[in-house]
Design a protein around this motif. Structure first.
Motif, mmCIF file in Angstrom:
data_model
loop_
_atom_site.group_PDB
_atom_site.id
_atom_site.type_symbol
_atom_site.label_atom_id
_atom_site.label_comp_id
_atom_site.label_asym_id
_atom_site.label_seq_id
_atom_site.Cartn_x
_atom_site.Cartn_y
_atom_site.Cartn_z
ATOM 1 N N ALA A 1 0.837 -1.207 0.000
ATOM 2 C CA ALA A 1 0.000 0.000 0.000
ATOM 3 C C ALA A 1 0.869 1.253 0.000
ATOM 4 O O ALA A 1 0.638 2.186 -0.781
ATOM 5 C CB ALA A 1 -0.928 -0.014 1.214
ATOM 6 N N THR A 2 1.895 1.278 0.838
ATOM 7 C CA THR A 2 2.729 2.482 0.888
ATOM 8 C C THR A 2 3.557 2.629 -0.384
ATOM 9 O O THR A 2 3.823 3.744 -0.834
ATOM 10 C CB THR A 2 3.647 2.471 2.120
ATOM 11 N N PHE B 1 1.143 4.006 -2.989
ATOM 12 C CA PHE B 1 0.713 5.351 -2.593
ATOM 13 C C PHE B 1 1.777 6.388 -2.946
ATOM 14 O O PHE B 1 1.488 7.445 -3.488
ATOM 15 C CB PHE B 1 0.439 5.368 -1.088
ATOM 16 N N LEU C 1 2.377 8.768 -7.848
ATOM 17 C CA LEU C 1 2.556 10.208 -8.077
ATOM 18 C C LEU C 1 4.018 10.622 -7.903
ATOM 19 O O LEU C 1 4.415 11.706 -8.336
ATOM 20 C CB LEU C 1 1.645 11.009 -7.145
ATOM 21 N N TYR D 1 4.007 22.734 -11.431
ATOM 22 C CA TYR D 1 3.488 22.166 -10.177
ATOM 23 C C TYR D 1 3.976 20.746 -9.942
ATOM 24 O O TYR D 1 3.930 20.246 -8.825
ATOM 25 C CB TYR D 1 1.958 22.224 -10.130
ATOM 26 N N TRP E 1 6.359 20.225 -7.052
ATOM 27 C CA TRP E 1 5.879 19.991 -5.689
ATOM 28 C C TRP E 1 5.262 18.609 -5.545
ATOM 29 O O TRP E 1 5.478 17.924 -4.543
ATOM 30 C CB TRP E 1 4.880 21.073 -5.272
ATOM 31 N N VAL E 2 4.489 18.205 -6.551
ATOM 32 C CA VAL E 2 3.886 16.867 -6.492
ATOM 33 C C VAL E 2 4.989 15.816 -6.400
ATOM 34 O O VAL E 2 4.959 14.919 -5.548
ATOM 35 C CB VAL E 2 2.994 16.613 -7.732
ATOM 36 N N LEU F 1 6.968 15.960 -3.013
ATOM 37 C CA LEU F 1 6.170 15.521 -1.870
ATOM 38 C C LEU F 1 5.989 14.003 -1.871
ATOM 39 O O LEU F 1 6.289 13.323 -0.876
ATOM 40 C CB LEU F 1 4.802 16.196 -1.963
ATOM 41 N N PHE F 2 5.521 13.464 -2.989
ATOM 42 C CA PHE F 2 5.202 12.037 -2.993
ATOM 43 C C PHE F 2 6.454 11.180 -3.009
ATOM 44 O O PHE F 2 6.513 10.152 -2.341
ATOM 45 C CB PHE F 2 4.279 11.697 -4.170
ATOM 46 N N PHE G 1 8.054 10.192 0.178
ATOM 47 C CA PHE G 1 7.460 9.080 0.921
ATOM 48 C C PHE G 1 7.849 7.713 0.360
ATOM 49 O O PHE G 1 7.473 6.692 0.916
ATOM 50 C CB PHE G 1 5.930 9.217 0.934
ATOM 51 N N LEU H 1 -5.749 -2.091 5.952
ATOM 52 C CA LEU H 1 -5.325 -1.327 4.769
ATOM 53 C C LEU H 1 -5.898 0.078 4.777
ATOM 54 O O LEU H 1 -5.246 1.033 4.356
ATOM 55 C CB LEU H 1 -5.776 -2.045 3.505
ATOM 56 N N VAL I 1 -3.771 2.151 6.934
ATOM 57 C CA VAL I 1 -2.523 2.519 6.239
ATOM 58 C C VAL I 1 -2.799 3.698 5.318
ATOM 59 O O VAL I 1 -2.032 4.668 5.257
ATOM 60 C CB VAL I 1 -1.972 1.322 5.445
ATOM 61 N N SER J 1 -1.271 7.402 5.540
ATOM 62 C CA SER J 1 -0.496 7.934 4.412
ATOM 63 C C SER J 1 -1.066 9.252 3.924
ATOM 64 O O SER J 1 -0.322 10.208 3.662
ATOM 65 C CB SER J 1 -0.500 6.934 3.259
ATOM 66 N N VAL K 1 0.805 12.850 3.870
ATOM 67 C CA VAL K 1 1.108 13.599 2.644
ATOM 68 C C VAL K 1 0.527 15.019 2.708
ATOM 69 O O VAL K 1 1.205 16.000 2.387
ATOM 70 C CB VAL K 1 0.569 12.851 1.407
ATOM 71 N N MET L 1 -3.213 28.910 -11.037
ATOM 72 C CA MET L 1 -2.118 28.089 -10.522
ATOM 73 C C MET L 1 -0.763 28.807 -10.550
ATOM 74 O O MET L 1 0.030 28.704 -9.633
ATOM 75 C CB MET L 1 -2.040 26.827 -11.390
ATOM 76 N N THR M 1 -0.388 28.021 -6.266
ATOM 77 C CA THR M 1 0.035 26.679 -6.678
ATOM 78 C C THR M 1 -0.310 25.677 -5.576
ATOM 79 O O THR M 1 -0.914 24.627 -5.827
ATOM 80 C CB THR M 1 1.556 26.656 -6.938
ATOM 81 N N LEU N 1 -3.097 22.752 -5.644
ATOM 82 C CA LEU N 1 -2.612 21.372 -5.463
ATOM 83 C C LEU N 1 -3.294 20.705 -4.277
ATOM 84 O O LEU N 1 -3.801 19.589 -4.381
ATOM 85 C CB LEU N 1 -1.099 21.361 -5.249
#
Lengths: 74, 457, 171
Positions: free
Chosen positions: B233-234, B237, B241, B255, B258-259, B262-263, B266, C11, C14, C18, C22, C107, C114, C118
């Motif tokens: 799952a992680t 996730f 992205l 943008y 940043w996406v 950020l992702f 993780f 799940l 989780v 998550s 984020v 944006m 932005t 987002l």
């Protein structure tokens, strides 16, 4: 009263508090914390899982405090 | 060996090990070209050597994954493979396609021909006919293992493996789209490359690691499954992205910076999860499995993947950092330790576990195989450190001070010599592994020492 | 405190963890970037309409109540009412984005925008996903699927109450 309904009313009251406290960052973040705890507790039922509410609420509280600090220095 | 059709894995492992030998040998040649740039420049230009180094890697890892599936699916499903013949046909197609791609690239045959000529996209150089062959082979494979699982027991391990392999095959379809717009070309290219190694391959890795932990430590299946759920799952996730961290400078909207930052930050989580999983399983496990070498490779895999993919990836994934480090030796450092730690090690761990089973013997040559682990892992770690220092220096000289690329390369010569040395250790370890795996020596079961016995009580 | 104590599917927890992580990271980055230009951020934030966001909070928690009831009673009506709340949220969101665009809030106009698009856009994507899940589960409601859908929906709720103050109100 049904605990779910009571939780919902509490959340509506907190939204009212948000409106009333506009312009006061620390209070707004504190209300956000209370809303989050209400959802975790009342809707996601973390009260039934011993210890888990703390595991979620403490990091959330510390994070909101960090957001407040970041906001205050800017 | 409980199921006769598990023997199919043997053929896949032989092919994978042969390509592994080609891959590391090419790596050593390339490492030498870095310090003596005219070496073989007429016979084997750098771009061809590099293509062989990277493509041989991808193909042998895939072959290893297929072999792993043919080995573990029967045991998980408690059912023989649906059609052994199709499995060998699949292998034959893959071998023929690989040979075709190499020959086409080496002599640049049919230049510009859509169907027969090479396509100048890194990793996706294969001529179209080879790509079609890969898809056909993948379809045969998926049909074969899906049928096997449908007829047998369905477990979380085999389901995750199957989802990973289906994803692998479906994502490869992006390779057929080659738009003339360079930004789009790169975008679709990353949709294959990133979503493979930072998406579905992690599922394959997690399920193979889960299988090995189940066998080697004897921990309850339910415990393994719970961990696998969290890891998978992680991984998905963060990984999907996380593709955004390849879109920073290719002409995509801003943008994505940043996406992606950020992702992809993780993406370290599933790798940490896999490391924690492996150690907790060994800690909790009651079984004293005789194959200590396979256990060493499994644990080594989890640790090195965390550092190579997780930590070294995070090092340059934030766009503020990547603005300076993009395409420097930092990338090379990350690439080497990540691929080695995550996917090379998981394959070698499975080979180490499977070979004695497939040959119907007790674990053999364990000391040599463990020695090969320390040689390869030590060499690879040294190489990673050296390239990280080289990359830091390169970033400063080239990107901050603005010196010319080749002037900077000259100043990195010492690092490249050290990298060549560490690469030599890796190649030595690789050949030691291949020899010790293919030529069974005397029976060699390592008895647990008194301290270990005590700790297990 | 054991993993098995957590109510519902592991799940889903989780996923909740998550998602919160984020969004929290995204909000933290926004606040950090804000330090480079506090005045510009304050001006940009002043162009947003906090009233619509507050209305949306009320819509979401009400919809959350229906989801929680459906989870308890296994009723189809609760799931559909929760989904309806999500649709109302999205309608307000569309009106808000349209008004934003008309005011020049785009944006690329300012770094704050932005982050604004987002964070709220990514959240809105979860609302869409949640509505789809709620409707799908409502076709043939089962206790476990209703619970999973409701948990997803509460997560969407939870993320929104954490977004609200930093994005719209702190000023």
């Amino acid at each position: 009263m049904d605990p779910l309904t009571r939780n919902w009313l509490w959340l509506l009251a907190l939204i009212g508090a948000t409106v009333a406290l506009a312009g006061w960052p620390a209070a707004l973040l504190a209300v956000a914390f209370l809303k989050a705890v209400a959802i975790l507790n009342g809707f996601l039922h973390l009260t039934r899982a011993s210890g888990w509410l703390t595991a979620f609420a403490v990091p959330l509280g510390l994070w909101l405090a960090a957001i407040w600090a970041l906001h205050a220095v800017g | 060996m409980k199921y006769q059709t598990q023997r199919i894995a043997l053929a896949y492992i032989y092919v994978a090990l042969a390509l592994f030998a080609v891959q590391v040998t090419m790596g050593l040649v390339l490492g030498y070209i870095y310090v003596d740039p005219n070496f073989l420049s007429e016979i084997l230009p750098f771009n061809i050597g590099r293509m062989l180094h990277t493509n041989a890697l991808i193909v042998w890892l895939l072959t290893g994954f297929f072999g792993a599936a043919y080995f573990l699916i029967p045991e998980e499903a408690e059912h023989e493979i649906h059609s052994p013949l199709l499995a060998y046909v699949q292998l034959a197609i893959l071998v023929a396609g690989t040979a075709g791609a190499v020959i086409t690239y080496l002599f640049n045959l049919f230049e510009g021909n859509f169907l027969l000529g090479k396509q100048g996209r890194e990793f996706l150089e294969q001529p179209t006919w080879v790509k079609v062959g890969i898809v056909v082979a993948a379809l045969i494979f998926l049909y074969n293992v899906t049928m096997t699982i449908l007829k047998g027991r369905k477990t979380v391990i085999s389901t995750i493996l199957l989802v990973g392999l289906w994803g692998l095959a479906l994502l490869f379809l992006f390779a057929f789209y080659n738009p003339p717009n360079l930004a789009l070309d790169k975008q679709y290219w990353w949709n294959v490359v990133h979503l493979w190694v930072e998406g579905v391959w992690e599922l394959i890795m997690a399920s193979i690691l889960g299988f090995l932990m189940l066998k080697l430590t004897g921990v309850d299946r339910e415990v393994v499954e719970k961990w696998l759920y969290v890891i998978v799952a992680t991984a998905l996730f963060s990984g999907i992205l996380g593709t955004g961290h390849h879109y920073y400078w290719i002409g995509m909207p801003a943008y994505w910076q940043w996406v992606g930052s950020l992702f992809s930050s993780f993406e370290i989580v599933p790798f940490f999860g896999m490391m924690a999983f492996a150690f907790v399983m060994v800690w909790k496990g009651r079984r004293d499995h005789p194959n200590k070498a396979a256990l060493l490779w499994s644990l080594g895999c989890a640790v090195l993947a965390f550092f190579g993919a997780g930590v070294w990836g995070f090092l340059h994934t934030l766009h503020g950092v990547n603005y300076y480090t993009h395409g420097t030796q930092i990338t090379a450092a990350h690439g080497h330790l990540a691929f080695f730690g995550a996917y090379v090690c998981v394959n070698l761990a499975l080979f180490t576990y499977a070979m004695p089973v497939l040959k119907g013997r007790d674990p053999y040559n364990q000391v040599l195989i463990m020695g090969s682990f320390w040689l390869m892992a030590g060499g690879m770690l040294f190489m990673t450190f050296v390239l990280t220092f080289a990359g830091t220096l390169q970033t400063h000289l080239q990107r901050v001070l603005g010196e010319g690329y080749m002037d900077v390369q000259d100043q990195l010569a010492l690092f490249y010599w050290m990298r060549f040395g560490s690469g030599f250790a890796v190649v030595l370890g690789a050949f030691l592994f291949i020899g010790a795996t293919l030529i069974p020596g005397r029976r060699e079961v390592i008895e647990p020492g008194p301290v270990v016995r005590h700790a297990a009580e | 405190m054991r993993i098995d104590d957590l109510p519902g599917e592991l799940l889903m927890w989780v996923l909740i963890g998550s998602e919160v992580a984020v969004f929290a990271a995204g909000i933290t980055v926004m606040e950090a970037v804000r330090l480079t230009d506090p005045a510009g951020f304050a001006t940009a934030q002043g162009m947003l309409d906090g009233r619509m966001a507050t209305l949306n909070t009320a819509l979401l928690v009400t919809s959350g109540l229906f989801a929680a009831r459906a989870e308890r009673d296994g009723g189809r009506a609760g799931l559909l009412l929760a989904a309806l709340g999500g649709v109302a949220f999205l309608a307000v969101k569309i009106a808000e984005y349209t008004a934003d665009a008309a005011r020049g809030v785009t944006m690329e106009a300012h770094p704050f925008f932005t982050f604004y698009y987002l964070l709220t856009g990514f959240h809105a994507a979860h609302v869409i996903a949640g509505v789809v899940v709620l409707v799908l589960v409502a076709i043939r409601p089962r206790r476990d699927t209703a619970q999973a859908a409701a948990m997803f929906w509460h997560m969407v709720d939870l993320v929104w109450v954490l977004l609200l103050a930093p994005v719209y109100l702190l000023g």
